[in-house]
Design a protein around this motif. Structure first.
Motif, PDB file in Angstrom:
ATOM      1  N   ARG A 322      34.524  60.481  23.625  1.00  0.00           N
ATOM      2  CA  ARG A 322      35.824  60.590  22.960  1.00  0.00           C
ATOM      3  C   ARG A 322      35.695  61.628  21.863  1.00  0.00           C
ATOM      4  NH1 ARG A 322      36.762  54.578  23.532  1.00  0.00           N
ATOM      5  NH2 ARG A 322      38.151  54.528  25.311  1.00  0.00           N
ATOM      6  N   PHE A 323      36.745  62.417  21.716  1.00  0.00           N
ATOM      7  CA  PHE A 323      36.738  63.469  20.710  1.00  0.00           C
ATOM      8  C   PHE A 323      36.818  62.853  19.316  1.00  0.00           C
ATOM      9  CE2 PHE A 323      39.182  66.655  18.237  1.00  0.00           C
ATOM     10  CZ  PHE A 323      38.197  67.615  18.199  1.00  0.00           C
ATOM     11  N   ARG A 324      35.974  63.389  18.395  1.00  0.00           N
ATOM     12  CA  ARG A 324      35.996  62.829  17.049  1.00  0.00           C
ATOM     13  C   ARG A 324      36.538  63.855  16.053  1.00  0.00           C
ATOM     14  NH1 ARG A 324      30.134  60.460  17.941  1.00  0.00           N
ATOM     15  NH2 ARG A 324      30.307  62.126  19.462  1.00  0.00           N
ATOM     16  N   PRO A 325      37.822  63.762  15.738  1.00  0.00           N
ATOM     17  CA  PRO A 325      38.433  64.781  14.881  1.00  0.00           C
ATOM     18  C   PRO A 325      37.798  64.812  13.491  1.00  0.00           C
ATOM     19  CG  PRO A 325      40.090  63.266  15.774  1.00  0.00           C
ATOM     20  CD  PRO A 325      38.755  62.696  16.088  1.00  0.00           C
ATOM     21  N   SER A 326      37.230  63.689  13.074  1.00  0.00           N
ATOM     22  CA  SER A 326      36.683  63.655  11.711  1.00  0.00           C
ATOM     23  C   SER A 326      35.529  64.631  11.560  1.00  0.00           C
ATOM     24  CB  SER A 326      36.209  62.244  11.390  1.00  0.00           C
ATOM     25  OG  SER A 326      35.224  61.855  12.321  1.00  0.00           O
ATOM     26  N   ARG A 327      34.939  65.044  12.678  1.00  0.00           N
ATOM     27  CA  ARG A 327      33.778  65.923  12.571  1.00  0.00           C
ATOM     28  C   ARG A 327      34.150  67.394  12.439  1.00  0.00           C
ATOM     29  NH1 ARG A 327      28.968  64.312  16.659  1.00  0.00           N
ATOM     30  NH2 ARG A 327      28.241  62.461  15.577  1.00  0.00           N
ATOM     31  N   VAL A 328      35.420  67.706  12.761  1.00  0.00           N
ATOM     32  CA  VAL A 328      35.795  69.118  12.831  1.00  0.00           C
ATOM     33  C   VAL A 328      35.475  69.882  11.542  1.00  0.00           C
ATOM     34  CG1 VAL A 328      37.750  70.688  13.083  1.00  0.00           C
ATOM     35  CG2 VAL A 328      37.496  68.775  14.636  1.00  0.00           C
ATOM     36  N   PRO A 329      35.880  69.341  10.357  1.00  0.00           N
ATOM     37  CA  PRO A 329      35.615  70.122   9.141  1.00  0.00           C
ATOM     38  C   PRO A 329      34.143  70.455   8.963  1.00  0.00           C
ATOM     39  CG  PRO A 329      36.950  68.175   8.671  1.00  0.00           C
ATOM     40  CD  PRO A 329      36.549  68.080  10.091  1.00  0.00           C
ATOM     41  N   TYR A 330      33.262  69.483   9.248  1.00  0.00           N
ATOM     42  CA  TYR A 330      31.826  69.741   9.094  1.00  0.00           C
ATOM     43  C   TYR A 330      31.387  70.841  10.048  1.00  0.00           C
ATOM     44  CZ  TYR A 330      31.911  65.311   6.618  1.00  0.00           C
ATOM     45  OH  TYR A 330      32.206  64.310   5.742  1.00  0.00           O
ATOM     46  N   ALA A 331      31.888  70.778  11.290  1.00  0.00           N
ATOM     47  CA  ALA A 331      31.502  71.769  12.275  1.00  0.00           C
ATOM     48  C   ALA A 331      31.936  73.154  11.836  1.00  0.00           C
ATOM     49  CB  ALA A 331      32.103  71.423  13.627  1.00  0.00           C
ATOM     50  N   VAL A 332      33.191  73.246  11.351  1.00  0.00           N
ATOM     51  CA  VAL A 332      33.678  74.543  10.875  1.00  0.00           C
ATOM     52  C   VAL A 332      32.799  75.034   9.739  1.00  0.00           C
ATOM     53  CG1 VAL A 332      35.595  75.692   9.716  1.00  0.00           C
ATOM     54  CG2 VAL A 332      36.048  74.134  11.610  1.00  0.00           C
ATOM     55  N   ALA A 333      32.441  74.117   8.829  1.00  0.00           N
ATOM     56  CA  ALA A 333      31.596  74.497   7.707  1.00  0.00           C
ATOM     57  C   ALA A 333      30.261  75.036   8.187  1.00  0.00           C
ATOM     58  CB  ALA A 333      31.385  73.288   6.792  1.00  0.00           C
ATOM     59  N   ALA A 334      29.677  74.369   9.192  1.00  0.00           N
ATOM     60  CA  ALA A 334      28.381  74.813   9.702  1.00  0.00           C
ATOM     61  C   ALA A 334      28.498  76.207  10.309  1.00  0.00           C
ATOM     62  CB  ALA A 334      27.868  73.819  10.750  1.00  0.00           C
ATOM     63  N   GLY A 335      29.574  76.413  11.099  1.00  0.00           N
ATOM     64  CA  GLY A 335      29.783  77.727  11.694  1.00  0.00           C
ATOM     65  C   GLY A 335      29.920  78.794  10.629  1.00  0.00           C
ATOM     66  N   LEU A 336      30.726  78.490   9.597  1.00  0.00           N
ATOM     67  CA  LEU A 336      30.948  79.467   8.530  1.00  0.00           C
ATOM     68  C   LEU A 336      29.655  79.757   7.779  1.00  0.00           C
ATOM     69  CD1 LEU A 336      34.403  78.501   6.995  1.00  0.00           C
ATOM     70  CD2 LEU A 336      33.801  80.469   8.426  1.00  0.00           C
ATOM     71  N   ALA A 337      28.858  78.697   7.551  1.00  0.00           N
ATOM     72  CA  ALA A 337      27.593  78.883   6.841  1.00  0.00           C
ATOM     73  C   ALA A 337      26.713  79.844   7.614  1.00  0.00           C
ATOM     74  CB  ALA A 337      26.889  77.545   6.667  1.00  0.00           C
ATOM     75  N   GLY A 338      26.671  79.649   8.938  1.00  0.00           N
ATOM     76  CA  GLY A 338      25.877  80.557   9.776  1.00  0.00           C
ATOM     77  C   GLY A 338      26.369  81.977   9.649  1.00  0.00           C
ATOM     78  N   ALA A 339      27.704  82.131   9.737  1.00  0.00           N
ATOM     79  CA  ALA A 339      28.274  83.469   9.651  1.00  0.00           C
ATOM     80  C   ALA A 339      27.984  84.069   8.287  1.00  0.00           C
ATOM     81  CB  ALA A 339      29.775  83.415   9.907  1.00  0.00           C
TER      82      ALA A 339
END
Lengths: 632, 348
Positions: A322-339
């Motif tokens: 099941r998709f967990r929307p609560s994780r989206v902000p963390y994922a975006v943050a991780a992607g941005l940190a990498g970038a």
């Protein structure tokens, strides 16, 4: 109805059932011995058919800026695809390696948790360590562009097909056809329309990877519980509400599988797309294959496998959970940190493991020390199987071979497969590729025989021993996610560039699905039947021969069919490592402009050969042989 | 029983449903009168519903009963055109269903008629509360309002505390309660039940039947109930239609079916029904003759036979069967015993 079988008087004398086929075979053999060498169709590189196609391409090239079809349609499609690819390529490169790894890790984590995320990051990082970062990003862009296009077309079409049996029936044969087409066959028409380069590669990859997107989506929609749909309609939902609230959510996890399969297909195709000058890892692999340089192709091959694993795990996890929307902000943050790290860390991948030298040395050592064994195998197969078979097929009059194929198709499948075979044979003759087709056919037959012998035995072993099954299952799982050409690597390392290399590669490529199908077929024999046979006192051997194998007949025939289709695809691919014949014609068609016609025709001939073999074996699956039906 | 203010009656006239190619042509030719097997042989069509007419009064529980393949599920789906009928007339609350536009039909399904299904038809990806609120959701009711209503209904069907579960976490009986709640949530005038309990265990089935009787008493909706279980039909139905091969072979109250079966088929069906549980004294009383004493206790004609047993054991005199003040006949112990004895099987 009219005559009860039990009441019919027993015939006084009846020919055994094998008499007619045996007599026919005898006639064929005699005809061959008498007519050998006459009526052959030797290969001619400059056949008028080839030059006509080459000229067609010249004409297309000359007119692509004034014909309205090109001016207003094809060129725009080409521009659009090229633009999409360029956009993805620049943005992925623009992310830099820390950004891309960060984004992939974040996606993996979002889909399946930290294990999947770490796996995705590690896989990508390994591509960097192997020294193929730039090529990896190009490949990702190519896969991304073609998968996006495939899904944009395939998912809606699949949803539609899932709800309309009529469309499903219409699409079925087209998709069947697309799936038995060997990868090579897609390339030539693309070149004709889109010239060589990335757009043609994306288009070919898209077409190759679209069937699972359509087929699995349609299946997913079809499987949605009709009661749920009816309940929704009974409450007055509009068709659109039923689609978005019932069909799509219920089909979601199977549709995830569709996306997964589309990506995996695309990944195995991008390498071959390199033959028409698409960028990416394939260029190293094809260079390595044609120069017998295992050290050059190993990093690229590993990189493809690693990307495949990362994408496979991520998409599978996404479709399962099941998709967990609560994780989206963390994922975006991780992607941005990498970038963000892109600006701090060096732009180039910092540390590369040079493997080419030691790998090549290891290969040379293997070749030297195992030469006697490998050479003996190679020679034995060539001397006792391949050469005689090839000799017979090419030295017999073509019509005699055609007759034999026709009789085989009729005997196994009935009238319709026989007609198909007749059409295919006629087309191959008209394409002036008879001899090369027969050489390829000989290789396919040898490879299929080996594949089936090994695959069926392993399948039976697996079905009978839980321990053996547990041992081979992970191997089979791994083998089925590998792209086709990866199998050429060990073959090339062991046997060098010969015809036998292609056969060896195709055997190890096609054995896993055969094993799996046979094992499943035997395991799916209903336990009550096995129990009944046991209680009647069957020995294990009797159980196998009288109960399990006959009842698994359908699965075994399907396995044979799959084995043949896969083997053909691989034998053709094996042209890159000395396979020769049709596959070689295709490859040289791309590399030399003057040979384009021959390459194009060879691509078509491969398809015809594929359809022919597929129909013959599929016929066996669908209906009992004609003689048996008559006696019923 | 209370008739709900919002109940509507159903009128069905000459309804046909023929599956297969050229259904229309079969309908206009004499082929339509063929036996099912002959029809399939000749035209490739199946007549699932053949010239069915009936009326359901507002607030009534109307049961359609028949074996599988008798066309009863097709019939109930034709009522809201989940299956498009081939010919005939259907009116629900006076409105012509067959002439309704797609939007009108949706209106009917959204607000006036709802259905409970044999295999529940729940959406596995939605929580129970969202399943119950689904009908309101497609109507466009705001989330807070539809959840409030769904909670009310969940209480009504006894599923308090399960709002947040997913359907696969519930037992079969509870799942069907969710299906029931979903149908109730839209406050329909008519509820259709398509063999709702045949997938449930016998004990749970009995509970659910009691639940339906209770709900009908509380909300008083018109109900059309499909079943293949005669006991269920007799228990729930005010009137029962027995279907065979697409036609209604008999339509009547449970008493009428058991007391006067229209043909051997119905007789065969009701053979094992204990007559004393269904029939009233009216069915077994006889004209008094000169030997009969007229001093026995009186009982109303609508008394069930089994309920008369106690009175009969207390007196040796024949019971006087009355309809109001009028004497209908007399019944003595022998008559009652004879009515309770199992009958000979019907032989062809």
């Amino acid at each position: 109805m009219a005559a009860e079988p039990g009441l019919a008087p027993p015939p006084a004398f009846r020919l055994p059932r094998w008499a007619a086929p045996a007599a026919f075979t005898l006639v064929l053999v005699l005809a061959y011995l008498l007519l050998r060498g006459s009526g052959t169709l030797p290969h001619d590189d400059d056949a008028p058919q080839f030059t006509a196609i080459t000229e067609l391409r010249e004409w297309v090239d000359a007119h692509k800026n004034d014909s309205p079809l090109f001016l207003y349609f094809v060129n725009y499609v080409r521009l659009f695809i090229g633009g999409l690819f360029a956009l993805l390529q620049t943005s992925l490169h623009g992310l830099g390696w820390p950004g891309l790894i960060g984004v992939m890790g974040a996606l993996g984590w979002l889909a399946g948790g930290w294990r999947t995320g770490l796996l995705a990051m590690a896989s990508l990082a390994a591509c960097g360590v192997l020294g193929v970062w730039t090529l990896t990003v190009d490949t990702l862009a190519l896969v991304g562009a073609s998968v996006l296009l495939s899904l944009a077309i395939g998912l809606p079409l699949g949803v539609w097909a899932g709800r309309s049996p009529r469309l499903r029936r219409a699409l079925g044969p087209v998709l069947d056809f697309m799936q038995i087409m060997p990868t090579f066959a897609y390339l030539a028409p693309m070149v004709l329309f889109f010239q060589i380069g990335a757009p043609a590669g994306v288009a070919a990859t898209m077409i190759y990877s679209i069937p699972p997107a359509i087929r699995i989506t349609a299946l997913a929609i079809e499987q949605v519980s009709p009661t749920a749909v009816e309940a929704s309609a009974s409450l007055g939902a509009t068709p659109r509400q039923t689609l978005t609230k019932v069909y799509l959510p219920l089909a979601r996890s199977t549709m995830g599988l569709a996306i997964n399969q589309t990506i995996m297909m695309a990944l195995s195709m991008v390498v071959i797309a390199n033959l028409i000058n698409s960028p990416g890892l394939g260029s190293d692999i094809i260079k390595g294959l044609s120069r017998e340089n295992v050290g050059l192709m190993l990093p690229a091959g590993l990189a493809i496998v690693l990307i495949g694993i990362a994408l496979d795990r991520t998409t599978m996890a996404a479709s399962r959970q099941r998709f967990r929307p609560s994780r989206v902000p963390y994922a975006v943050a991780a992607g941005l940190a990498g970038a963000g790290l892109t600006f701090v860390l060096p732009a180039e991948w910092p540390w590369v493991l040079r493997t080419a030298q030691p790998v090549n040395e290891a290969v040379r050592w293997a070749e030297r020390s195992w030469f006697e064994v490998t050479d003996a195998i190679k020679e034995a197969v060539s001397l006792f199987l391949l050469n005689p078979l090839e000799g017979v097929l090419t030295s017999a009059p073509w019509w005699l071979v055609a007759l034999a194929l026709l009789a085989l198709a009729w005997r196994i499948g009935g009238v319709r497969p026989a007609v198909t075979v007749a059409v295919c044979v006629a087309a191959i003759v008209l394409l002036a590729l008879w001899e090369h087709s027969m050489v390829t056919l000989a290789m396919v037959i040898v490879a299929v025989a080996a594949t089936l012998a090994i695959g069926v035995s392993l399948g039976i072993l697996g079905a009978r021993s839980a321990r053996f099954s547990a041992f081979q299952r992970p191997l089979l799982d791994a083998a089925q996610t590998l792209p086709a050409f990866v199998y050429l690597l060990p073959a090339l390392a062991l046997f060098g560039a010969t015809r036998f290399t292609a056969i060896f590669a195709s055997v190890i490529y096609a054995v896993p699905p055969v094993v799996r199908l046979v094992e499943e077929g035997i395991r799916n024999v209903p336990p009550t039947v096995v129990e009944a046979a046991l209680s009647a006192g069957s020995t294990p051997r009797q159980m196998l021969w009288k109960v399990q194998l006959p009842m698994a007949r359908k699965a075994i025939l399907l396995a044979a069919n799959q084995g043949i289709v896969m083997t053909l695809a691989m034998v053709v691919l094996g042209a890159l490592v000395g396979g020769g014949a049709l596959g070689y014609d295709v490859v040289s068609g791309f590399s030399q402009r003057t040979d384009f016609g021959m390459g194009f025709a060879a691509g078509v001939a491969i398809v015809l050969l594929g359809i022919m073999l597929d129909r013959i074996t599929q016929g066996a699956d669908r209906r009992p042989p004609p003689l048996r039906r008559k006696s019923l | 029983m209370r008739i709900g203010p919002e109940s509507a009656g159903i009128e069905v006239k000459g309804l046909w449903k023929i599956f297969g190619p050229k259904a229309e042509r079969v309908l206009t030719s004499d082929d339509r009168l063929l036996e099912p097997a002959a029809l399939r042989e000749r035209t490739g069509c199946t007549a699932a519903v053949r010239d069915v007419s009936f009326e359901v009064r507002p607030g009534e529980v109307f049961v359609v009963m028949g074996l599988s393949g008798s066309g009863k599920s097709t019939l109930v789906r034709c009522l809201t055109r989940l299956i498009e009928p081939t010919a005939g007339e259907i009116a629900i609350g006076g409105d012509d269903v067959l002439r309704a536009t797609p939007a009108g039909l949706r209106e009917l399904r959204r607000h006036r008629v709802s259905m409970v299904f044999q295999h529940f038809g729940l959406l596995p990806h939605r929580r129970v509360i969202d399943n119950v609120a689904y009908g309101l959701e497609v109507q466009g009711v705001a989330k807070a309002a539809r959840h409030a209503r769904a909670r009310e209904i969940l209480t009504l069907v006894g599923l308090d505390g399960h709002a947040g579960s997913y359907p696969d976490q519930l037992s079969g009986g509870m799942q069907q309660r969710v299906g029931l709640a979903r149908a109730l949530a839209v406050e329909p005038q008519v509820m259709l039940f398509d063999e709702p309990f045949s997938a449930l265990d016998p004990l749970i089935r009995r509970d659910m039947q009691a639940e339906i009787i209770r709900l009908h008493r509380e909300v008083g909706k018109t109900m059309v109930f499909i079943t293949h279980d005669l006991a269920e039909a007799l228990k729930l139905g005010e009137r029962i239609a027995i279907m065979r091969d697409g036609s209604i072979v008999q339509l009547g109250t449970p008493e009428e079916l058991v007391g006067a079966p229209a043909d051997d088929y119905v007789a065969d069906f009701v053979r094992d029904v204990p007559r004393s549980d269904v029939l009233s004294l009216r069915w077994i009383c006889r004209e008094p003759d000169e030997h009969d004493s007229m001093e026995g206790p009186p009982l109303p004609a609508s008394t069930l036979i089994k309920d008369a047993v106690q009175v009969a054991t207390a007196t040796a005199l024949p019971i006087r069967v009355t309809d109001g003040e009028r004497l209908v006949g007399v019944v003595d112990r022998v008559d009652i015993l004879a009515a309770m004895a199992p009958r000979q099987p019907v032989t062809a």
